[in-house]
Design an enzyme around this catalytic site. Structure first.
Site, PDB file in Angstrom:
ATOM      1  N   ASP A   1       0.959  -1.392  -0.420  1.00  0.00           N
ATOM      2  CA  ASP A   1      -0.230  -0.321  -0.038  1.00  0.00           C
ATOM      3  C   ASP A   1       0.875   1.285   0.570  1.00  0.00           C
ATOM      4  OD1 ASP A   1      -2.080   1.477   0.364  1.00  0.00           O
ATOM      5  OD2 ASP A   1      -1.401   1.887   2.313  1.00  0.00           O
TER       6      ASP A   1
ATOM      7  N   ASP B   1      -0.308   5.255   0.646  1.00  0.00           N
ATOM      8  CA  ASP B   1      -0.834   5.707   1.975  1.00  0.00           C
ATOM      9  C   ASP B   1      -0.219   5.545   3.396  1.00  0.00           C
ATOM     10  OD1 ASP B   1      -0.561   8.277   0.618  1.00  0.00           O
ATOM     11  OD2 ASP B   1      -3.024   7.324  -0.469  1.00  0.00           O
TER      12      ASP B   1
END
Length: 174
Positions: free
Chosen positions: A7, A9
């Protein structure tokens, strides 16, 4: 090679740091880490400031200058020698984030090929062997090995294998 989805963020990019800085600079409101433990950002703010979160996160350029998480560049580069590394970001949630996120990755992680950048909405489409994410909702349909990257909002989650830093990721996967 095993496929590793990472991922962006709050895992590779420090979104919290940008919000903390913006609230202090623009609104004169100081956010402490203690205020964020176990909460979403909007839950830690006074009611009158909560609309700022949605306003800022939807503005063009918000995701372009996020700080890189400590040791992320070096560890991801090493991981890319052992795994087929993909960046999987739910960019569809914020339509203005696509170009920002792409440019950010190109600047800070130039060794990740554009074909290994997956911008999606629902991460259940991700068919990797391992996924590192801060949001447990992204593990709901995931069939591989989920690794939870610590973030203030997931502090009390205990159902997943957890890493707190990129050094810990290196120790676990390299």
């Amino acid at each position: 090679m095993l496929k590793l989805a990472i991922d962006m963020d709050e895992v590779m990019a420090d979104t919290w740091a940008k919000f903390i800085h913006r609230f202090k600079e623009r609104e004169g409101f100081e956010i402490t880490t203690e205020m964020l433990i176990g909460k979403e950002l909007s839950q830690a703010l006074p009611h009158e400031l909560t609309p700022k979160v949605k306003e800022w996160i939807n503005e063009k350029g918000f995701f372009r200058d996020l700080p890189v998480m400590k040791d992320a560049q070096e560890v991801v580069k090493e991981l890319s020698k052992k795994y087929e590394v993909f960046v999987a970001s739910a960019a569809s949630e914020f339509r203005n984030s696509y170009e920002d996120k792409y440019d950010w990755l190109e600047e800070h992680f130039p060794f990740i090929d554009w074909r290994h950048i997956v911008f999606c909405g629902d991460k259940s489409i991700i068919g990797a062997d391992i996924m590192i994410d801060d949001r447990i909702r992204n593990f709901a349909q995931f069939k591989g090995r989920p690794i939870l990257f610590s973030s203030p909002h997931n502090h009390f989650v205990t159902d997943y294998e957890r890493v707190n830093t990129w050094e810990e990721v290196a120790g676990l996967l390299l």
